[in-house]
Enzyme design. Structure first.
Site, PDB file in Angstrom:
ATOM      1  N   ASN A 289     -11.850   2.721  -0.797  1.00 53.61           N
ATOM      2  CA  ASN A 289     -11.261   3.996  -1.230  1.00 53.61           C
ATOM      3  C   ASN A 289     -11.499   4.140  -2.731  1.00 53.61           C
ATOM      4  OD1 ASN A 289      -9.446   5.922  -2.246  1.00 53.61           O
ATOM      5  ND2 ASN A 289      -7.864   5.461  -0.747  1.00 53.61           N
TER       6      ASN A 289
ATOM      7  N   CYS B 172      -6.005  11.047  -5.189  1.00 55.26           N
ATOM      8  CA  CYS B 172      -6.980  11.207  -4.099  1.00 55.26           C
ATOM      9  C   CYS B 172      -7.402  12.660  -3.909  1.00 55.26           C
ATOM     10  CB  CYS B 172      -6.407  10.669  -2.794  1.00 55.26           C
ATOM     11  SG  CYS B 172      -5.940   8.946  -2.929  1.00 55.26           S
TER      12      CYS B 172
ATOM     13  N   HIS C 145     -11.601  12.990   1.954  1.00 55.41           N
ATOM     14  CA  HIS C 145     -11.376  11.867   1.044  1.00 55.41           C
ATOM     15  C   HIS C 145     -11.364  10.598   1.889  1.00 55.41           C
ATOM     16  CE1 HIS C 145      -9.571   8.900  -1.386  1.00 55.41           C
ATOM     17  NE2 HIS C 145      -8.417   8.929  -0.738  1.00 55.41           N
TER      18      HIS C 145
HETATM   19  O1  UT7 Z   1      -5.641   7.677  -0.293  1.00 54.91           O
HETATM   20  C1  UT7 Z   1      -4.465   7.185   0.267  1.00 54.91           C
HETATM   21  C2  UT7 Z   1      -4.554   5.683   0.151  1.00 54.91           C
HETATM   22  N1  UT7 Z   1      -3.749   4.964   1.032  1.00 54.91           N
HETATM   23  C3  UT7 Z   1      -3.927   4.888   2.352  1.00 54.91           C
HETATM   24  O2  UT7 Z   1      -4.742   5.519   2.952  1.00 54.91           O
HETATM   25  C4  UT7 Z   1      -3.083   3.884   3.066  1.00 54.91           C
HETATM   26  C5  UT7 Z   1      -2.556   4.307   4.376  1.00 54.91           C
HETATM   27  N2  UT7 Z   1      -1.967   3.166   5.010  1.00 54.91           N
HETATM   28  C6  UT7 Z   1      -2.725   2.236   5.620  1.00 54.91           C
HETATM   29  O3  UT7 Z   1      -3.915   2.394   5.716  1.00 54.91           O
HETATM   30  C7  UT7 Z   1      -2.031   1.036   6.210  1.00 54.91           C
HETATM   31  O4  UT7 Z   1      -0.628   1.170   6.056  1.00 54.91           O
HETATM   32  C8  UT7 Z   1      -2.512  -0.284   5.570  1.00 54.91           C
HETATM   33  C9  UT7 Z   1      -3.949  -0.568   6.002  1.00 54.91           C
HETATM   34  C10 UT7 Z   1      -2.428  -0.232   4.063  1.00 54.91           C
HETATM   35  C11 UT7 Z   1      -1.643  -1.444   6.044  1.00 54.91           C
HETATM   36  O5  UT7 Z   1      -1.601  -1.480   7.440  1.00 54.91           O
HETATM   37  P1  UT7 Z   1      -0.200  -1.627   8.187  1.00 54.91           P
HETATM   38  O6  UT7 Z   1      -0.504  -1.717   9.630  1.00 54.91           O
HETATM   39  O7  UT7 Z   1       0.709  -0.533   7.722  1.00 54.91           O
HETATM   40  O8  UT7 Z   1       0.251  -3.055   7.684  1.00 54.91           O
HETATM   41  P2  UT7 Z   1       1.618  -3.513   6.986  1.00 54.91           P
HETATM   42  O9  UT7 Z   1       1.570  -3.238   5.529  1.00 54.91           O
HETATM   43  O10 UT7 Z   1       2.787  -3.028   7.759  1.00 54.91           O
HETATM   44  O11 UT7 Z   1       1.487  -5.044   7.211  1.00 54.91           O
HETATM   45  C12 UT7 Z   1       1.340  -5.626   8.534  1.00 54.91           C
HETATM   46  C13 UT7 Z   1       1.170  -7.117   8.349  1.00 54.91           C
HETATM   47  C14 UT7 Z   1       2.272  -7.742   7.496  1.00 54.91           C
HETATM   48  O12 UT7 Z   1       2.521  -9.039   7.986  1.00 54.91           O
HETATM   49  P3  UT7 Z   1       3.779  -9.323   8.968  1.00 54.91           P
HETATM   50  O13 UT7 Z   1       4.992  -8.883   8.216  1.00 54.91           O
HETATM   51  O14 UT7 Z   1       3.517  -8.499  10.200  1.00 54.91           O
HETATM   52  O15 UT7 Z   1       3.698 -10.796   9.192  1.00 54.91           O
HETATM   53  C15 UT7 Z   1       1.634  -7.853   6.139  1.00 54.91           C
HETATM   54  O16 UT7 Z   1       2.197  -8.871   5.357  1.00 54.91           O
HETATM   55  O17 UT7 Z   1      -0.063  -7.413   7.704  1.00 54.91           O
HETATM   56  C16 UT7 Z   1       0.218  -8.182   6.511  1.00 54.91           C
HETATM   57  N3  UT7 Z   1      -0.755  -7.773   5.506  1.00 54.91           N
HETATM   58  C17 UT7 Z   1      -1.952  -8.353   5.377  1.00 54.91           C
HETATM   59  N4  UT7 Z   1      -2.539  -9.372   6.021  1.00 54.91           N
HETATM   60  C18 UT7 Z   1      -3.783  -9.699   5.642  1.00 54.91           C
HETATM   61  C19 UT7 Z   1      -0.641  -6.763   4.610  1.00 54.91           C
HETATM   62  N5  UT7 Z   1      -1.768  -6.695   3.881  1.00 54.91           N
HETATM   63  C20 UT7 Z   1      -2.589  -7.668   4.336  1.00 54.91           C
HETATM   64  C21 UT7 Z   1      -3.890  -8.060   3.980  1.00 54.91           C
HETATM   65  N6  UT7 Z   1      -4.446  -9.080   4.675  1.00 54.91           N
HETATM   66  N7  UT7 Z   1      -4.598  -7.457   3.018  1.00 54.91           N
END
Ligand code: UT7
Length: 336
Positions: free
Chosen positions: A292, A117, A262
């Protein structure tokens, strides 16, 4: 003192638009979840059928043609190619040499940058140093990614898969004898203690055999991301990088026309704008339309900004990035 300045830009997005509704058919997710957590509404994917080939060097070639035409330059005017990508055409050689082949400029040096990134700003920093030192005059930087062919289309990988998009952005730099304008500074940082928080580890050279059958099922060839850890670091490192660029040039936020970060996640950008008390519109966001695109995101955003006539001579632009490595970086430019 000789400085480097941006002469021209170009961007290329593959033709296939993948909306969040389309994404719902590829992984268990929802438009609502994606919008709420990331701000993304759609992204572009290459439309490759099995047996067909298209690489990041091809996307970058399309963006390069536009940038060259806008600059009124021929490929033969380019003295060096710097190619930033985490999704190179091949394991080796790098994509820079393939872009050189596409451009028809054999013999011109081609350097690949692997800083994910932050790749574009790392590339910009190298180009700036070469031009200021008088080693090269005209450098073409490409940031290009094809994520779509390497994502995990299932529940395990969905938090990563919904984030990324394909695309290319190109910037052509040249020398300026005007000390006041052009790239004022760049700052690069990395902390490899967090290397495995956002990574794709295979096929890597750390084990034997390098290629093993379980790779197909153990997720190790796909991107792994500890989303929360990345988020936490991003919202502190982005402001630090932006502040470093301002302090190095005795600038305050009032002096800054635009921050081009970014495009990692709209929620990260909003948190940065809030923490830094940026004015509405002072931070550019287009992740809604592209997802992204990693090394391509800043040059794509800059190209849009210029197309919209948002920058005038003397305007200060700060670019900042954070991502896998962890790496983070910034650049300050006084527009010429
Ligand atoms: O350039 C750097 C690139 N990376 C980033 O910028 C990522 C930075 N991080 C983030 O933006 C966030 O961590 C994410 C958007 C990737 C994820 O959000 P989060 O609030 O950290 O979600 P999580 O991974 O902790 O998941 C929360 C819930 C989980 O379900 P339960 O366990 O609460 O039932 C996941 O299984 O959301 C679920 N989940 C989804 N649901 C629907 C994870 N991915 C998805 C999805 N669709 N795509």
């Amino acid at each position: 003192m000789r400085r480097a300045k941006i002469i021209s830009t170009g961007r290329y997005l593959p033709p296939k638009v993948v909306t969040n509704k389309d994404m719902e058919k590829l992984v268990p997710t929802s438009d609502e979840w994606i919008r709420e957590r990331t701000g993304i509404e759609q992204r572009y994917f290459v439309d490759l059928k099995p047996g067909e080939e298209l690489g990041v060097s091809d996307l970058a070639y399309e963006a390069s043609k536009i940038a060259l035409e806008r600059a009124g330059m021929q490929p033969s005017d380019i003295d060096l190619i710097i190619f930033a990508t985490l999704s190179p055409d091949y394991v080796f050689p790098g994509s820079g040499v393939l872009l050189g082949k596409n451009l028809g400029i054999p013999g011109v040096g081609a350097l690949d940058v692997r800083n994910q990134c932050s790749g574009f700003i790392y590339a910009l920093s190298v180009a700036d140093a070469y031009i200021r030192a008088g080693i090269y005059d005209h450098i073409l930087i490409a940031g290009a990614e094809i994520h779509s062919t390497g994502l995990e289309y299932n529940e395990h990988g969905r938090h990563v898969t919904v984030l990324f998009g394909d695309g290319a952005g190109v910037v052509i730099l040249g020398p300026s004898e005007d000390e006041e304008h052009g790239i004022l500074s760049t700052h690069l940082h990395a902390d490899g203690r967090y290397a495995l928080e956002l990574c794709a580890i295979n096929p890597g050279s750390r084990r034997v055999p390098r290629i093993y059958p379980e790779m197909l099922t153990d997720h190790s060839m796909y991107p792994h991301m500890n989303g929360r850890e990345v988020f936490k670091h991003a919202v502190t490192k982005f402001p630090k990088a932006i502040m470093e660029a301002m302090e190095a040039n005795n600038l305050t936020l009032d002096d800054v026309k635009l921050v081009i970060p970014h495009q990692a996640n709209l929620r990260i950008s909003e948190a940065v704008a809030q923490r830094m008390k940026l004015k509405p519109g002072q931070l550019y966001s287009n992740i809604q339309r592209y997802g992204n695109t990693t090394a391509a995101s800043i040059p794509i955003a800059l190209d849009e900004v210029l197309e919209q006539g948002m920058l005038e001579r003397d305007d200060i632009v700060i670019m900042a990035a954070f991502g896998s490595g962890f790496t983070w970086a910034s650049a300050a430019i006084r527009w010429s």
